[in-house]
Design a protein around this motif. Structure first.
Motif, PDB file in Angstrom:
ATOM      1  N   ALA A   1       0.829  -1.209   0.000  1.00 48.59           N
ATOM      2  CA  ALA A   1       0.000   0.000   0.000  1.00 48.59           C
ATOM      3  C   ALA A   1       0.865   1.261   0.000  1.00 48.59           C
ATOM      4  O   ALA A   1       0.565   2.243  -0.689  1.00 48.59           O
ATOM      5  CB  ALA A   1      -0.932  -0.019   1.206  1.00 48.59           C
ATOM      6  N   ASP A   2       1.952   1.208   0.773  1.00 50.15           N
ATOM      7  CA  ASP A   2       2.853   2.367   0.808  1.00 50.15           C
ATOM      8  C   ASP A   2       3.489   2.609  -0.559  1.00 50.15           C
ATOM      9  O   ASP A   2       3.596   3.755  -1.021  1.00 50.15           O
ATOM     10  CB  ASP A   2       3.944   2.146   1.859  1.00 50.15           C
ATOM     11  N   LEU A   3       3.901   1.533  -1.214  1.00 47.00           N
ATOM     12  CA  LEU A   3       4.493   1.686  -2.540  1.00 47.00           C
ATOM     13  C   LEU A   3       3.475   2.192  -3.552  1.00 47.00           C
ATOM     14  O   LEU A   3       3.809   2.980  -4.445  1.00 47.00           O
ATOM     15  CB  LEU A   3       5.075   0.351  -3.006  1.00 47.00           C
ATOM     16  N   GLN A   4       2.250   1.739  -3.419  1.00 47.94           N
ATOM     17  CA  GLN A   4       1.212   2.180  -4.351  1.00 47.94           C
ATOM     18  C   GLN A   4       0.956   3.675  -4.225  1.00 47.94           C
ATOM     19  O   GLN A   4       0.539   4.328  -5.186  1.00 47.94           O
ATOM     20  CB  GLN A   4      -0.077   1.401  -4.084  1.00 47.94           C
ATOM     21  N   LYS A   5       1.257   4.231  -3.044  1.00 48.88           N
ATOM     22  CA  LYS A   5       1.106   5.678  -2.850  1.00 48.88           C
ATOM     23  C   LYS A   5       2.373   6.435  -3.231  1.00 48.88           C
ATOM     24  O   LYS A   5       2.307   7.523  -3.803  1.00 48.88           O
ATOM     25  CB  LYS A   5       0.765   5.969  -1.391  1.00 48.88           C
ATOM     26  N   SER A   6       3.531   5.851  -2.882  1.00 47.65           N
ATOM     27  CA  SER A   6       4.786   6.589  -3.095  1.00 47.65           C
ATOM     28  C   SER A   6       5.233   6.595  -4.552  1.00 47.65           C
ATOM     29  O   SER A   6       5.877   7.547  -5.006  1.00 47.65           O
ATOM     30  CB  SER A   6       5.899   5.984  -2.227  1.00 47.65           C
ATOM     31  N   LEU A   7       4.912   5.524  -5.304  1.00 53.65           N
ATOM     32  CA  LEU A   7       5.350   5.480  -6.701  1.00 53.65           C
ATOM     33  C   LEU A   7       4.784   6.627  -7.527  1.00 53.65           C
ATOM     34  O   LEU A   7       5.543   7.293  -8.257  1.00 53.65           O
ATOM     35  CB  LEU A   7       4.964   4.134  -7.314  1.00 53.65           C
ATOM     36  N   PRO A   8       3.484   6.926  -7.472  1.00 50.34           N
ATOM     37  CA  PRO A   8       2.982   8.082  -8.238  1.00 50.34           C
ATOM     38  C   PRO A   8       3.617   9.406  -7.830  1.00 50.34           C
ATOM     39  O   PRO A   8       3.847  10.277  -8.667  1.00 50.34           O
ATOM     40  CB  PRO A   8       1.478   8.055  -7.955  1.00 50.34           C
TER      41      PRO A   8
END
Length: 554
Positions: free
Chosen positions: A389-396
């Motif tokens: 979930a953190d990566l899904q937010k940080s990547l954009p």
């Protein structure tokens, strides 16, 4: 009324009372009138004498004050003239005492100024004489018998400061030329034979006269010695230069250089032999030197995400003729790459961070379809879900930041920002699109499997084509196909229990069928043709892998 006037009136009143008291006493005693007159005259004379004495003393004070004022005025006029100051102006309405005090104070100040100026003049004059002795120059023109003005002292100081700087400059030049002269004489094996040369080489540096003529003679002497050196080096100069260059290229140890230093002046044969030895050593080590630089060049190619075409553009990289020119080309290329990387370090590091994050994100997405993840040993499932979930937010967010940097870079450079020969932002968009399509395909596969499984469970004597391999399974009784014997489904009736269990079974079935993202990477042929001819196999774990897939080496 002033207090002094009140005291005077009281004194008169006291005197009157005293005279009246004397009159009463005389009256009581019965002193005759003529004796009273005598006694009154004695009192009058006594009082008058006392007052006259006091008046004389005060008048003497007044005269002294006037004399002092006049004397101070004359001295002030003289000092103002000597110090070149404007005349002293007296304040109006001042009493004699106040005026005398003001003039005397002003006189003391001006006398102190005069003393300071004279003292400073003597100090500057002494410094001037010392500099003149060292530099053989003419003293500063100033009258030592008069008091200098502030402007004259400032001018004198400025002159001496400039003269001191010139002395220091000449001394520095003298020391430098002296060292060069000594070196030249040692190399020429020559001793100082003239008195001037002995003064330069043998005498104390501080005792040398730094005159313009001596500095000119120093330069001339150094020029003559250097000309002699040039004459002696005409034969060996080319060899010496070549040896020095090869020493630097081959990084010859200092001890080895020192062993040759004794023959670096005259020995032609020694120099020639050393050149041959270094040429052979260069040819033996040139390959190692160039290959070491090539390894560093390749490293910066990776850091700068150079495409295969960009790398092939540097043709000397593939040259096997190891020469000095080839070495120079490699050094220039490495310098250019380092500068390119440093100029855009933030961009390249950002792309690398995105690669690492994207790789981890794909791994976590793949684990979603892994049945063993539900064992949840040590809370790994929760940790992985939170990380995903953190990566899904940080990547954009990272992609947005990179887009801003890339747009600015392209505006400044007037060209596209390419990574491995492709626009990075386009690559990022394709990866997200491929991931979305892969998820959609996996979802459709799971739905078809569940429909088939539902039909199989409702008609035990029917024939079902397995979703796992396409084989026909005859099943007279209710049982799972052999290819799905490891599915975490206990009985067909489990399908209708809870949506959560169904969804979990969907993920497990997708994992077994290889329909997840990792399955797409392994089986690119399963991608539908409607994906705009973008192979699922291009969903690579790193940007470099994507480049290799997109641009295979022919």
């Amino acid at each position: 009324m002033r207090r002094s006037e009140i005291h005077a009136a009281e004194s008169v009143e006291c005197l009157t009372r005293a005279l009246n008291r004397l009159k009463d006493i005389w009256e009581e005693i019965g002193i005759p009138e003529d004796q009273r007159l005598q006694r009154t005259d004695v009192v009058r004379k006594h009082i008058k004498g006392l007052l006259d004495m006091m008046i004389a003393e005060e008048d003497s004070l007044r005269k002294r004050l006037m004399s002092s004022i006049e004397s101070c005025r004359k001295e002030l006029d003289v000092l103002c003239t000597e110090l070149q100051l404007s005349p002293f102006e007296e304040d109006e309405g001042r009493t004699m005492l106040q005026l005398e005090k003001d003039i005397r104070s002003r006189l003391e100040v001006m006398m102190k100024q005069k003393s300071q100026r004279v003292k400073e003049l003597k100090r500057l004059s002494k410094q001037d004489r010392e500099l003149c002795d060292i530099m053989c120059s003419v003293p500063f023109c100033i009258d030592m018998d008069t008091v200098p003005s502030l402007e004259q002292l400032d001018s004198y100081r400025s002159y001496l400061n400039d003269l001191t700087k010139e002395k220091d400059r000449r001394h520095g030049e003298f020391v430098g030329i002296k060292r060069l002269i000594i070196v030249c004489m040692e190399e020429l094996d020559q001793l100082p034979d003239t008195s001037f040369e002995r003064d330069v080489v043998c005498e104390d540096e501080e005792a040398f006269c730094l005159s313009i003529d001596n500095i000119t003679a120093l330069r001339l002497l150094l020029g003559q010695l250097e000309d002699r050196k040039t004459e002696n080096e005409l034969v060996c100069n080319s060899y010496r230069s070549k040896i020095q260059e090869l020493w630097e290229r081959l990084q010859v140890l200092q001890e080895e250089r020192e062993g040759m230093s004794d023959h670096m002046v005259h020995s032609f044969l020694q120099l020639e032999a050393e050149c041959r030895r270094l040429d052979e050593l260069k040819m033996k080590n040139m390959k190692n030197v160039i290959e070491a630089i090539r390894a560093e060049v390749a490293l910066f190619w990776e850091r700068c995400f150079y495409s295969l075409e960009q790398r092939r553009a540097f043709t000397p990289y593939y040259d096997v003729n190891f020469t000095v020119e080839l070495l120079n080309l490699h050094e220039a290329e490495l310098l250019s790459l380092k500068k390119h990387y440093e100029d855009h370090r933030e961009l390249f590091e950002g792309v690398t961070r995105w690669q690492d994050s994207w790789t981890l994100f794909l791994q976590l997405e793949k684990k979603v379809t892994d049945p063993s993840r539900f064992n949840n040993r040590g809370g790994n499932l929760l940790k992985e879900e939170k990380q995903r979930a953190d990566l899904q937010k940080s990547l954009p967010k990272l992609e947005k930041s990179l887009k801003t940097q890339i747009d600015l870079w392209e505006e400044e450079q007037y060209r596209e920002f390419l990574v491995n020969g492709q626009r990075f932002l386009q690559y990022v968009q394709e990866q997200w699109e491929l991931l979305r399509l892969e998820k959609e395909r996996g979802k459709n596969e799971r739905v078809r499997f569940l429909k088939a499984f539902s039909i199989y469970g409702s008609t035990p004597n029917s024939t079902l084509r397995s979703a796992f391999g396409g084989t026909l399974c005859q099943s007279p009784v209710l049982r799972l196909p052999m290819s799905a014997s490891k599915l975490p489904l206990r009985t067909p009736s489990c399908v209708g229990r809870t949506p959560r269990m169904v969804e979990r079974n969907k993920e497990n079935i997708s994992h077994l069928n290889g329909t997840g993202l990792s399955g797409a990477l392994r089986n690119p042929a399963q991608s539908p043709a409607s994906h705009r001819n973008i192979s699922v196999n291009s969903v690579a774990s790193t940007y470099s892998e994507f480049s290799v897939i997109s641009n295979p080496i022919s």
